[in-house]
Design an enzyme around this catalytic site. Structure first.
Site, PDB file in Angstrom:
ATOM      1  N   HIS A  82       7.721 -42.249   4.699  1.00 18.96           N
ATOM      2  CA  HIS A  82       7.847 -40.800   4.599  1.00 18.96           C
ATOM      3  C   HIS A  82       6.768 -40.131   5.424  1.00 18.96           C
ATOM      4  O   HIS A  82       5.604 -40.498   5.344  1.00 18.96           O
ATOM      5  CB  HIS A  82       7.721 -40.361   3.132  1.00 18.96           C
ATOM      6  CG  HIS A  82       7.847 -38.889   2.946  1.00 18.96           C
ATOM      7  ND1 HIS A  82       9.073 -38.260   2.893  1.00 18.96           N
ATOM      8  CD2 HIS A  82       6.925 -37.916   2.842  1.00 18.96           C
ATOM      9  CE1 HIS A  82       8.882 -36.956   2.746  1.00 18.96           C
ATOM     10  NE2 HIS A  82       7.591 -36.720   2.714  1.00 18.96           N
ATOM     11  N   ASP A 161      11.640 -30.386  -8.123  1.00 18.91           N
ATOM     12  CA  ASP A 161      10.836 -30.170  -6.923  1.00 18.91           C
ATOM     13  C   ASP A 161      11.504 -29.173  -5.998  1.00 18.91           C
ATOM     14  O   ASP A 161      10.848 -28.309  -5.419  1.00 18.91           O
ATOM     15  CB  ASP A 161      10.609 -31.490  -6.174  1.00 18.91           C
ATOM     16  CG  ASP A 161       9.969 -31.233  -4.818  1.00 18.91           C
ATOM     17  OD1 ASP A 161       8.851 -30.688  -4.805  1.00 18.91           O
ATOM     18  OD2 ASP A 161      10.591 -31.515  -3.784  1.00 18.91           O
ATOM     19  N   ARG A 168       7.130 -22.039  -4.467  1.00 15.51           N
ATOM     20  CA  ARG A 168       5.804 -22.189  -3.831  1.00 15.51           C
ATOM     21  C   ARG A 168       5.807 -21.592  -2.433  1.00 15.51           C
ATOM     22  O   ARG A 168       4.843 -20.972  -1.992  1.00 15.51           O
ATOM     23  CB  ARG A 168       5.423 -23.676  -3.747  1.00 15.51           C
ATOM     24  CG  ARG A 168       5.010 -24.259  -5.088  1.00 15.51           C
ATOM     25  CD  ARG A 168       4.992 -25.773  -5.027  1.00 15.51           C
ATOM     26  NE  ARG A 168       4.082 -26.267  -4.004  1.00 15.51           N
ATOM     27  CZ  ARG A 168       4.244 -27.409  -3.342  1.00 15.51           C
ATOM     28  NH1 ARG A 168       5.274 -28.184  -3.580  1.00 15.51           N
ATOM     29  NH2 ARG A 168       3.374 -27.766  -2.437  1.00 15.51           N
ATOM     30  N   SER A 183       5.054 -33.295  -5.263  1.00 20.26           N
ATOM     31  CA  SER A 183       6.323 -32.940  -4.628  1.00 20.26           C
ATOM     32  C   SER A 183       6.848 -34.092  -3.767  1.00 20.26           C
ATOM     33  O   SER A 183       8.001 -34.520  -3.894  1.00 20.26           O
ATOM     34  CB  SER A 183       6.111 -31.674  -3.776  1.00 20.26           C
ATOM     35  OG  SER A 183       7.153 -31.479  -2.868  1.00 20.26           O
ATOM     36  N   LYS A 187      10.043 -37.238  -4.995  1.00 25.13           N
ATOM     37  CA  LYS A 187      11.253 -37.578  -4.240  1.00 25.13           C
ATOM     38  C   LYS A 187      11.258 -39.046  -3.828  1.00 25.13           C
ATOM     39  O   LYS A 187      12.272 -39.735  -3.892  1.00 25.13           O
ATOM     40  CB  LYS A 187      11.353 -36.693  -3.001  1.00 25.13           C
ATOM     41  CG  LYS A 187      11.790 -35.277  -3.331  1.00 25.13           C
ATOM     42  CD  LYS A 187      11.690 -34.348  -2.135  1.00 25.13           C
ATOM     43  CE  LYS A 187      10.255 -33.998  -1.839  1.00 25.13           C
ATOM     44  NZ  LYS A 187      10.045 -32.771  -1.085  1.00 25.13           N
TER      45      LYS A 187
HETATM   46  N1  URA Z   1       6.557 -31.841   1.809  1.00 23.12           N
HETATM   47  C1  URA Z   1       7.063 -31.836   0.564  1.00 23.12           C
HETATM   48  O1  URA Z   1       8.061 -32.487   0.308  1.00 23.12           O
HETATM   49  N2  URA Z   1       6.456 -31.123  -0.380  1.00 23.12           N
HETATM   50  C2  URA Z   1       5.338 -30.394  -0.151  1.00 23.12           C
HETATM   51  O2  URA Z   1       4.831 -29.790  -1.058  1.00 23.12           O
HETATM   52  C3  URA Z   1       4.818 -30.402   1.152  1.00 23.12           C
HETATM   53  C4  URA Z   1       5.448 -31.132   2.103  1.00 23.12           C
END
Ligand code: URA
Ligand code: CA
Length: 442
Positions: A82, A161, A168, A183, A187
């Site tokens: 990621h 999220d 946010r 966050s 995932k």
């Molecule tokens: N990428 C994400 O998935 N979440 C965040 O808060 C910042 C970057």
């Protein structure tokens, strides 16, 4: 329990209990807690911060808000990579086939681009017919059959999220370490891989602008993953200029194919090798970084990595003709060049602004509903440290709309800083954090 008391408690600097965090995430996701109270809590978390246990609890609550992928039907140790978001970051398309060619299953769930950063799913859709929507059974079947599949993230993966991130984004509460870490990790952990490699970007085009914050974020995400029984490593890499030379969907697909064929930009290839090395180690394939590197290089030089990419495209219904002849990929009909106005060195290329110029052309979405133009983008002929003679080509814009191309050219030209003296080349990799600890790259 009352949301008011939770907000007040955090405002007073106290740690929230597991039950309080679960109550808030659950209530917010179900729509029972209004946005104004959640916004207040987010801002309070921003200032009062969360400790490690709270951050892990928040991550767990977000994972439990939706589906959790069970990848136990896949043979072998499933790994995932990621990136915390970059400009021109085409690594997934190169790294996936490279690692899969070593026999390590790559079950990749990817997202679409939003704002100035691109997304793997959009990029892949510039290949005619390439399908990223499939059932979980098809996904697992494909990984078992050819060693790799790339699917769009299902909407029910960590829905808390998704909703929190949207809030946010509009309440200036994105750049808090615990909020970003939970966050990203919610995932990743919900998508089921056993080994997770994080490419944490640092610098101008990244969420984390300083190395200190980037290392701290990386360590926090590793700690969360470890607390949940996964093997997690991180590489902290530069985002002070776009990665590679291409920015824009089909241009990046072409760049990925070139790299798999051994003709890609040096920085992009180097990063893919470094990421691949860590993935091979995470998967338990080898303990030796040197050996991992050699094997990966062989897979590219011997054509097996490219062959794996062809298998991937075939397996997901995409056009092999376009892979074998990248001239057939969509390409903007207007080309506009940015030329050097004197003899000079390139001192910096602001990655975020290059991403925004690509967005102006239509390469990304202004809103969630925007339709993107797969053939447009920017090609950087020169990168930081390069010298340009007066009149020499610095970058080319590919556009489908003349008006937009003019706007983008203006934006693009302001991304550059020049120097009359030679400039130091930027470091690509700042550090690696894995089971052996933190290694700073000199
Ligand atoms: N990428 C994400 O998935 N979440 C965040 O808060 C910042 C970057
Ligand atoms: Ca690129």
């Amino acid at each position: 329990m009352r949301m008011y008391d939770i907000i007040l408690k955090k405002r007073q600097g106290q740690a929230l209990t597991t039950e309080e965090i679960n109550y808030f995430v659950d209530g917010f996701t179900k729509g029972e807690i209004p946005d104004y109270q959640t916004s207040a809590l987010l801002m309070t978390i921003f200032f009062s911060k969360m400790n490690h246990r709270e951050t892990v609890d928040l991550t767990k609550a977000m994972i439990n808000s939706g589906d959790v992928m069970n990848l136990s039907g896949i043979k072998g140790v499933v790994v995932d990579k990621h990136s915390t978001g970059g400009v021109g970051d085409t690594t997934t398309l190169i790294l996936g086939p490279m690692v899969a060619a070593c026999g390590i299953p790559m079950a990749k769930m990817s997202g679409r681009g939003l704002g100035h950063t691109g997304g793997t799913i959009d990029k892949l859709e510039s290949i005619n017919g390439f399908n990223t929507q499939m059932t979980k059974e098809e996904f697992i079947y494909k990984v078992n059959k050819i060693g790799i599949a790339i699917a769009g993230q299902t909407s029910n993966l960590a829905p808390a999220d998704k909703q929190l991130y949207a809030l946010r984004d509009v309440t200036a509460t994105v750049d808090n370490l615990s909020l970003i870490a939970s966050s990203v990790m919610s995932k990743k952990l919900a998508s089921g891989a056993q080994g997770i490699l994080l490419d944490v970007k640092t610098g101008h085009g990244a969420f984390m602008k300083t190395q200190e914050d980037s290392f701290e974020l990386a360590q926090m995400m590793i700690d969360i993953g470890n607390a949940m029984g996964r093997n997690v490593s991180a590489i902290i890499t530069d985002m002070n200029q776009p990665l590679g030379r291409a920015v824009g969907n089909s241009l990046e697909v072409k760049e990925a194919i070139d790299t798999l064929r051994g003709n890609g930009p040096e920085d992009l290839y180097k990063l893919c090798l470094a990421l691949g090395t860590e993935l091979l180690i995470l998967a338990g394939y080898t303990n030796s970084p040197d050996k991992a590197l050699q094997i990966l290089q062989k897979k590219v030089e011997g054509g097996e990595a490219f062959e794996k990419f062809r298998d991937l495209v075939k397996s997901q219904g995409g056009s092999i003709e376009q892979v074998d002849n990248t001239e057939l990929l969509p390409q903007g009909k207007y080309k506009v060049n940015l030329l050097s106005d004197k003899n000079q060195y390139i001192k910096s290329i602001k990655a975020e602004e290059v991403g925004l110029a690509a967005l102006t052309l239509g390469a990304g979405r202004q809103t969630k509903e925007s339709k993107i133009d797969l053939g447009v983008g920017i090609y950087l002929h020169k990168k930081v440290g390069d010298f340009t003679n007066k009149g020499e080509l610095i970058a080319t814009i590919y556009a489908n709309d003349e008006e937009k191309s003019k706007l983008a050219l203006n934006q693009l030209s302001s991304c550059y800083e020049y120097s009359l003296k030679p400039v130091e080349e930027k470091k690509l990799i700042y550090g690696i954090i894995n089971k052996d600890g933190t290694q700073l790259i000199k």
